[in-house]
Design a protein around this motif. Structure first.
Motif, short mmCIF file in Angstrom:
data_model
loop_
_atom_site.label_atom_id
_atom_site.label_comp_id
_atom_site.label_asym_id
_atom_site.label_seq_id
_atom_site.Cartn_x
_atom_site.Cartn_y
_atom_site.Cartn_z
N ALA A 78 9.97 0.05 -0.69
CA ALA A 78 9.50 0.48 1.28
C ALA A 78 10.75 0.00 1.90
N ALA A 79 11.88 -0.85 1.59
CA ALA A 79 12.56 -1.87 2.51
C ALA A 79 14.07 -0.39 2.42
N VAL A 80 14.23 0.20 1.26
CA VAL A 80 15.02 1.49 1.02
C VAL A 80 14.83 2.32 1.61
N MET A 81 13.55 2.92 1.61
CA MET A 81 12.78 4.78 1.65
C MET A 81 12.02 5.09 2.47
N ASP A 82 11.58 3.38 3.20
CA ASP A 82 10.95 3.58 4.16
C ASP A 82 9.53 3.28 4.49
N GLU A 83 8.96 3.66 3.20
CA GLU A 83 7.75 3.24 2.93
C GLU A 83 7.44 3.34 1.13
N MET A 84 6.51 2.89 1.22
CA MET A 84 5.99 2.42 -0.52
C MET A 84 5.48 3.83 -1.16
N LYS A 85 5.57 4.47 -2.34
CA LYS A 85 5.55 5.67 -3.25
C LYS A 85 4.64 5.36 -4.01
N ASP A 127 11.34 -11.38 4.73
CA ASP A 127 11.36 -10.57 5.49
C ASP A 127 12.73 -9.10 4.67
N ARG A 128 12.13 -7.94 5.48
CA ARG A 128 12.62 -6.84 4.76
C ARG A 128 13.58 -6.59 5.19
N LYS A 129 14.33 -6.87 6.77
CA LYS A 129 16.07 -6.98 6.93
C LYS A 129 16.86 -7.55 6.68
N VAL A 130 15.50 -8.61 5.14
CA VAL A 130 17.34 -9.13 4.82
C VAL A 130 17.42 -8.99 3.98
N ALA A 142 0.94 -1.40 0.10
CA ALA A 142 0.15 0.21 0.10
C ALA A 142 0.76 1.12 0.07
N GLN A 143 0.59 2.20 -1.09
CA GLN A 143 1.36 3.55 -1.54
C GLN A 143 1.13 4.30 0.36
N GLY A 144 1.85 4.74 0.91
CA GLY A 144 2.66 4.99 2.49
C GLY A 144 2.64 4.13 3.56
N ALA A 145 2.54 2.90 2.85
CA ALA A 145 2.60 2.03 4.12
C ALA A 145 4.27 1.52 4.34
N LYS A 146 4.11 1.36 5.33
CA LYS A 146 5.96 0.30 5.83
C LYS A 146 5.74 -0.81 5.96
N SER A 147 5.62 -1.49 4.68
CA SER A 147 6.13 -2.76 4.64
C SER A 147 6.94 -3.75 4.65
N PRO A 148 6.69 -4.88 5.90
CA PRO A 148 7.47 -5.55 6.43
C PRO A 148 8.29 -6.79 5.49
N GLN A 149 7.69 -6.50 4.73
CA GLN A 149 8.12 -7.73 3.59
C GLN A 149 8.48 -7.70 2.20
N LEU A 150 8.80 -8.44 1.76
CA LEU A 150 9.66 -8.07 0.62
C LEU A 150 8.49 -9.58 -0.27
N PHE A 151 8.70 -9.26 -1.33
CA PHE A 151 8.13 -10.30 -2.49
C PHE A 151 8.23 -10.92 -3.95
N THR A 152 8.69 -11.91 -4.49
CA THR A 152 9.24 -12.47 -4.89
C THR A 152 7.76 -12.75 -5.87
#
Length: 241
Positions: A87-94, A109-112, A44-54
Motif C-alpha cells: 500500500a505504501a508503494v502502490m497507494d492501495e493494498m492488492k 506511519d507509511r510516510k516514514v 484490507a484489499q483496495g484500502a489506502k492503509s496509513p500504517q505499516l506493521f512489523t
C-alpha cells in the motif's frame, strides 16, 4: 512498549544484525505498538492503509477476495514479517491481511517509508529486498502448484512453514510447532481441493512422516518430507524492519 534496541526478535539468527544506526533510525520511525485479537483484519484489499506493521508475535494470512466473494489465501504471516509495504508503494493494498491468532505488532506511519530511503540507503535496500522476497515466494509457490503432485506440494508447504516457525523460536522441546491455520487455507495456497488436501495430510500421518492436528505440526521424518518436497526449504537470513 519495546525500545528497538530491545526488540524480542533480535535474538534470532534468522534476522540480520542491527547496527546502532539501524536501531536509532528504526526507533525514530516507530509510531507505537498494537495488539489485536484473532480474526482482526489488519489490512484490507483496495484500502489506502496509513500504517505499516512489523509482526512481533502471532500469525496471520494474506488473501485476495474474488469478485464472487470467495477468499484465496496467498501465503502466511509469521513474526518478523513486514506488512503494508504494498500500500505504501502502490497507494492501495492488492490483498488483505487477517490475524489468525492474537498478534502483537510494531506500528509505523507509511510516510516514514520515504524517510528510510532518504536517510539510509542500506535500510532502503532492506525494504526492497523484502519486497523482492515476497515476489520470489509467490513464484516458488506457483511453481510448486504447477509442477508438483499434491503430496509434493503439501510436503513443500509444511516443511517451509515448519522452518519459518523454528526460525522465530516457536518450536517446543519436542520440535513441535504451532500451525493454527485451517486446512482450507493450505488447500487454497497450494491450489488443491479441501478433500484432496485432507487425504494427503492423512497419508503423511499414516506414513509417520508429518502430523498436523489440533493446530500443531510435528515432522516425524524430516529427511523424508524434504525428499518429497524436493528441497530442504532452507531459509535465507533476512532484514528486520
Amino acid at each position: 512498549m519495546y525500545k528497538c534496541k530491545n526488540c524480542p526478535l533480535h535474538r534470532f539468527d534468522y534476522f540480520d544484525e542491527f547496527s546502532q544506526e539501524d536501531v536509532e533510525l528504526t526507533q525514530s520511525c516507530k509510531a507505537g505498538e498494537m495488539r489485536v485479537e484473532a480474526g482482526t483484519p489488519l489490512l484490507a484489499q483496495g484500502a489506502k492503509s496509513p500504517q505499516l506493521f512489523t509482526v512481533l508475535s502471532g500469525m496471520g494470512v494474506r488473501y485476495r477476495t474474488l469478485e464472487d466473494g470467495q477468499r484465496q489465501v496467498v501465503n502466511f504471516v509469521y513474526p518478523g514479517d513486514f506488512l503494508g509495504l504494498q500500500a505504501a508503494v502502490m497507494d492501495e493494498m492488492k490483498h488483505s491481511v487477517e490475524a489468525t491468532t492474537d498478534m502483537h505488532l510494531c506500528v509505523f506511519d507509511r510516510k516514514v517509508l520515504w524517510k528510510i530511503y532518504q536517510s539510509s540507503p542500506e535500510r532502503g535496500f532492506d525494504l526492497t529486498w523484502l519486497a523482492a522476497v515476497e515476489e520470489h515466494m509467490v513464484a516458488e509457490a506457483l511453481t510448486s502448484v504447477g509442477q508438483q503432485t499434491a503430496l509434493e506440494r503439501i510436503s513443500w508447504a509444511l516443511l517451509r512453514l515448519y522452518n519459518r516457525a523454528c526460525a522465530v523460536g516457536l518450536a517446543d522441546e519436542a520440535g513441535v510447532v504451532p500451525l493454527p491455520f485451517r486446512q482450507q487455507d493450505l488447500a487454497d495456497a497450494m491450489g488443491l481441493s479441501l478433500v484432496h488436501t485432507n487425504k494427503t495430510l492423512a497419508k503423511l500421518r499414516s506414513d509417520n512422516i508429518a502430523d498436523w492436528s489440533d493446530g500443531r505440526l510435528q515432522l516425524m521424518d524430516r529427511a523424508k518430507i524434504a525428499d518429497l518436497a524436493g528441497t530442504d526449504a532452507d531459509l535465507e537470513k533476512r532484514p528486520l524492519i
